[in-house]
Design a protein around this motif. Structure first.
Motif, PDB file in Angstrom:
ATOM      1  N   UNK A 144     -48.615  55.663  -9.267  1.00 44.55           N
ATOM      2  CA  UNK A 144     -49.382  55.344  -8.434  1.00 44.55           C
ATOM      3  C   UNK A 144     -50.257  55.386  -7.553  1.00 44.55           C
ATOM      4  N   UNK A 145     -50.613  54.665  -7.389  1.00 49.17           N
ATOM      5  CA  UNK A 145     -52.546  54.264  -6.183  1.00 49.17           C
ATOM      6  C   UNK A 145     -52.114  53.339  -5.224  1.00 49.17           C
ATOM      7  N   UNK A 146     -51.638  53.480  -3.760  1.00 46.08           N
ATOM      8  CA  UNK A 146     -51.163  52.094  -2.990  1.00 46.08           C
ATOM      9  C   UNK A 146     -52.700  52.562  -2.425  1.00 46.08           C
ATOM     10  N   UNK A 170     -53.360  49.655  -6.026  1.00 49.31           N
ATOM     11  CA  UNK A 170     -51.263  49.216  -5.690  1.00 49.31           C
ATOM     12  C   UNK A 170     -51.463  49.104  -7.653  1.00 49.31           C
ATOM     13  N   UNK A 171     -51.658  50.094  -8.791  1.00 48.73           N
ATOM     14  CA  UNK A 171     -52.027  50.495  -9.602  1.00 48.73           C
ATOM     15  C   UNK A 171     -51.256  51.583 -10.344  1.00 48.73           C
ATOM     16  N   UNK A 172     -50.776  51.136 -11.539  1.00 47.36           N
ATOM     17  CA  UNK A 172     -50.201  51.991 -11.865  1.00 47.36           C
ATOM     18  C   UNK A 172     -50.917  52.745 -13.029  1.00 47.36           C
ATOM     19  N   UNK A 173     -50.632  53.821 -13.055  1.00 49.69           N
ATOM     20  CA  UNK A 173     -51.339  54.608 -13.880  1.00 49.69           C
ATOM     21  C   UNK A 173     -50.662  55.165 -15.179  1.00 49.69           C
ATOM     22  N   UNK A 174     -50.792  55.662 -16.284  1.00 47.91           N
ATOM     23  CA  UNK A 174     -49.497  56.275 -17.136  1.00 47.91           C
ATOM     24  C   UNK A 174     -50.907  57.585 -18.017  1.00 47.91           C
ATOM     25  N   UNK A 175     -50.405  58.673 -17.985  1.00 48.92           N
ATOM     26  CA  UNK A 175     -51.116  59.655 -18.713  1.00 48.92           C
ATOM     27  C   UNK A 175     -50.296  59.518 -20.721  1.00 48.92           C
ATOM     28  N   UNK A 223     -42.444  56.042 -11.214  1.00 44.60           N
ATOM     29  CA  UNK A 223     -43.877  55.213 -11.064  1.00 44.60           C
ATOM     30  C   UNK A 223     -44.042  54.334 -10.313  1.00 44.60           C
ATOM     31  N   UNK A 224     -42.905  53.135 -11.057  1.00 44.10           N
ATOM     32  CA  UNK A 224     -42.957  51.902  -9.891  1.00 44.10           C
ATOM     33  C   UNK A 224     -41.880  51.540  -8.488  1.00 44.10           C
ATOM     34  N   UNK A 272     -41.675  51.241  -2.761  1.00 42.15           N
ATOM     35  CA  UNK A 272     -41.744  52.079  -1.509  1.00 42.15           C
ATOM     36  C   UNK A 272     -42.997  51.645  -0.894  1.00 42.15           C
ATOM     37  N   UNK A 273     -43.603  51.259  -1.174  1.00 47.39           N
ATOM     38  CA  UNK A 273     -45.502  51.194  -1.034  1.00 47.39           C
ATOM     39  C   UNK A 273     -45.359  49.943  -0.208  1.00 47.39           C
ATOM     40  N   UNK A 274     -44.464  48.485  -0.819  1.00 47.75           N
ATOM     41  CA  UNK A 274     -44.063  47.433  -1.258  1.00 47.75           C
ATOM     42  C   UNK A 274     -43.808  47.369   0.642  1.00 47.75           C
ATOM     43  N   UNK A 275     -42.542  48.249   0.543  1.00 48.47           N
ATOM     44  CA  UNK A 275     -41.335  47.880   1.753  1.00 48.47           C
ATOM     45  C   UNK A 275     -42.297  48.375   3.269  1.00 48.47           C
ATOM     46  N   UNK A 276     -43.029  50.568   3.122  1.00 45.53           N
ATOM     47  CA  UNK A 276     -43.749  50.146   3.389  1.00 45.53           C
ATOM     48  C   UNK A 276     -45.716  50.577   3.640  1.00 45.53           C
ATOM     49  N   UNK A 277     -46.028  49.866   3.460  1.00 46.87           N
ATOM     50  CA  UNK A 277     -47.459  50.391   3.364  1.00 46.87           C
ATOM     51  C   UNK A 277     -47.740  51.640   3.683  1.00 46.87           C
TER      52      UNK A 277
END
Ligand SMILES: [Ca+2]
Ligand SMILES: [Ca+2]
Ligand SMILES: [Ca+2]
Ligand SMILES: [Zn+2]
Length: 498
Positions: free
Chosen positions: A306-308, A311-316, A332-333, A338-343
């Protein structure tokens, strides 16, 4: 409209039309104005709003109805002006008898929003509410038009509130949604079968066994009119080039695991379900209103992230495609939540380890919702993805009895490894604290609420205190002794307390 009112309006109406005719750039030609004057509203209430040139030489003119300086909600006139033919009145949603109401003594914006939330039962929002003072075309009276992007219940509510009494005149849900169908792994084929027997990746080939371990599911909340995998909570795309996956019929049931689209469907389904579950817990803050972007099979490595920053998830796609195992998707979500709660959460060894531990905990919790609680598979993280690299059958576990000190000695600062001490503590607490009287998992609520009280570089001590504070806020501290004892035993807090 009374005769007297009609006479009162007649003079300014003519003045306005003359004014418009003198300013063709905004209002249009006299022929157009003559057509617009055939609308229900008196011409004096029609204000030019847009004038668009059409390829081929014609024009489209749009007018909005205004009364006493206030917009009449949704009231407009559209006139088409083709180059070689007379203008046509195309649309007319104006009202004939609107007397300009006085905006004095209107209730406040805040009260209007409050009234709209009460009328729709909206407990939490996905984005800020907006409100505009204007005229209700139905009654001609002063009204607030309130837009509520509501999270619980989910809806884009447009509420008309009487501008003086605060009573609700009308409520409408504008959210477009549809439900697609697919046949997917839930959470993965190992759990579905209850064993590893006969389950092999075989370079992503289909087998009768794997095909039969899929289950029919619904993919709700699709908002794309073309049937693409874009919804209220998830937006799934394929490959390095981020291709869209669309099927106007919304029937994806025939897609099997060897098809690269399978993982996009998996990602959509599991992200959507996890988000709905988190929203159902009743937390203090609402989460992001934009759908979570996820790109599946976007890298050849056996890795997902997940890239803060984007804000995108990437699955290999290395080994078993990561998108074939809900444990990977949910983990990953978890970083996104967590990033949504504390950037930007996770900028210290402790925070990074808590982030990894929480992702594993969430994967275990979502698995438990499907299995009803299975000690073999819920705390075994990546049961299916790990068949290509793990002898034990699990990539990691969420039920280890590690203390922080032992983990730090053993793990050489590797956050996924130290994270097993954190997930172990959370998962054990999940079992011992059970459900509250509303049937919600106490620990799921406590840990998700605790994130709102952390900082980017928070360590384990902050994490432990946030859990305790969350319990004090949500449950009047009913579970504090159990929480604190576990945190002390795991060495996240000192013997003297957190
Ligand atoms: Ca696959
Ligand atoms: Ca993999
Ligand atoms: Ca599992
Ligand atoms: Zn992670």
């Amino acid at each position: 409209m009374s005769a007297a009112a009609a006479r009162r309006l007649a003079a300014p109406a003519i003045a306005a039309l003359t004014l418009l005719a003198g300013a063709p750039a905004a209002g249009g030609s006299e022929r157009v104005l003559a057509r617009a004057a055939a609308a229900a509203a008196p011409p004096g209430q029609l204000a030019p709003a847009a004038r668009v040139e059409v390829p081929g030489g014609g024009l489209i003119h749009r007018y909005r109805q205004r009364a006493g300086g206030l917009a009449v909600f949704g009231a407009e006139v559209v006139v088409a002006d083709p180059p070689e033919a007379p203008p046509v009145l195309v649309a007319d949603t104006t009202a004939p008898d609107v007397e300009p109401p006085s905006a004095d003594a209107a209730i406040s914006r805040a009260r209007a929003i409050e009234s709209a939330r009460a009328a729709t039962g909206s407990e939490s929002l996905r984005a800020a509410a907006r409100a505009r003072l204007g005229v209700d075309p139905g009654t001609g009276s002063l009204a607030w038009q309130v837009s509520l992007p509501s999270a619980r219940p989910l809806g884009d509510f447009l509420v008309l509130v009487d501008g003086r009494s605060g009573e609700t005149i009308e409520t409408r849900d504008l959210l477009w949604r549809a439900t697609a169908k697919a046949t997917l792994f839930d959470p993965n084929p190992v759990v579905a079968q209850g064993s590893y027997s006969g389950l092999l990746d075989a370079k992503d080939r289909d087998s009768t066994l794997l095909t039969n371990l899929r289950v029919p599911v619904s993919l709700p909340r699709i908002t794309s009119a073309k049937g693409c995998l874009v919804g209220v909570y998830a937006h799934a795309k394929l490959g390095k080039r981020a291709k869209s996956l669309c099927r106007p019929s919304l029937d994806f049931t025939g897609i099997e695991r060897s098809n690269e689209r399978f993982e996009a469907l998996m990602a959509y389904f599991h992200i959507d379900r996890t988000r709905v579950y988190v929203d159902s817990l009743g937390l203090s803050e609402s989460l992001r209103s934009k759908p979570q972007k996820v790109r599946v099979n976007a890298i050849p490595e056996d890795n997902s992230f997940y890239s803060p920053m984007t804000r995108t998830m990437t699955l290999g796609a290395g080994g078993v495609d990561d998108g074939e195992d809900a444990d990977v998707i949910v983990h990953e979500y978890g970083h996104s939540l967590q990033d949504q709660a504390v950037q930007g959460f996770g900028r210290s060894l402790g925070a990074g380890s808590m982030a990894e531990g929480f992702g594993d905990y969430l994967a275990a919790a979502m698995s438990a919702l499907v299995t009803g609680g299975d000690e073999r598979f819920d705390p075994c993280i990546f049961d299916w993805d790990s068949v290509s690299y793990s002898g034990s059958g699990c990539g990691r576990r969420a039920d280890r009895s590690l203390t922080r000190k032992r983990a730090e000695r053993r793990c050489l600062r590797a956050i996924h490894c130290i994270g097993e001490a954190w997930s172990g503590a959370l998962y054990e607490l999940r079992g011992s604290l059970g459900s509250d009287p509303q049937g919600r998992s106490v620990m799921d609520r406590v840990v998700l609420e605790s994130h709102f009280m952390l900082g980017k570089r928070s360590g384990f001590g902050d994490g432990a205190r946030a859990l305790i504070a969350a319990d004090q806020l949500l449950y009047a501290g009913a579970h504090v002794p159990v929480l604190e004892a576990e945190m002390i035993e795991r060495k996240f807090c000192r013997q003297s307390g957190c």
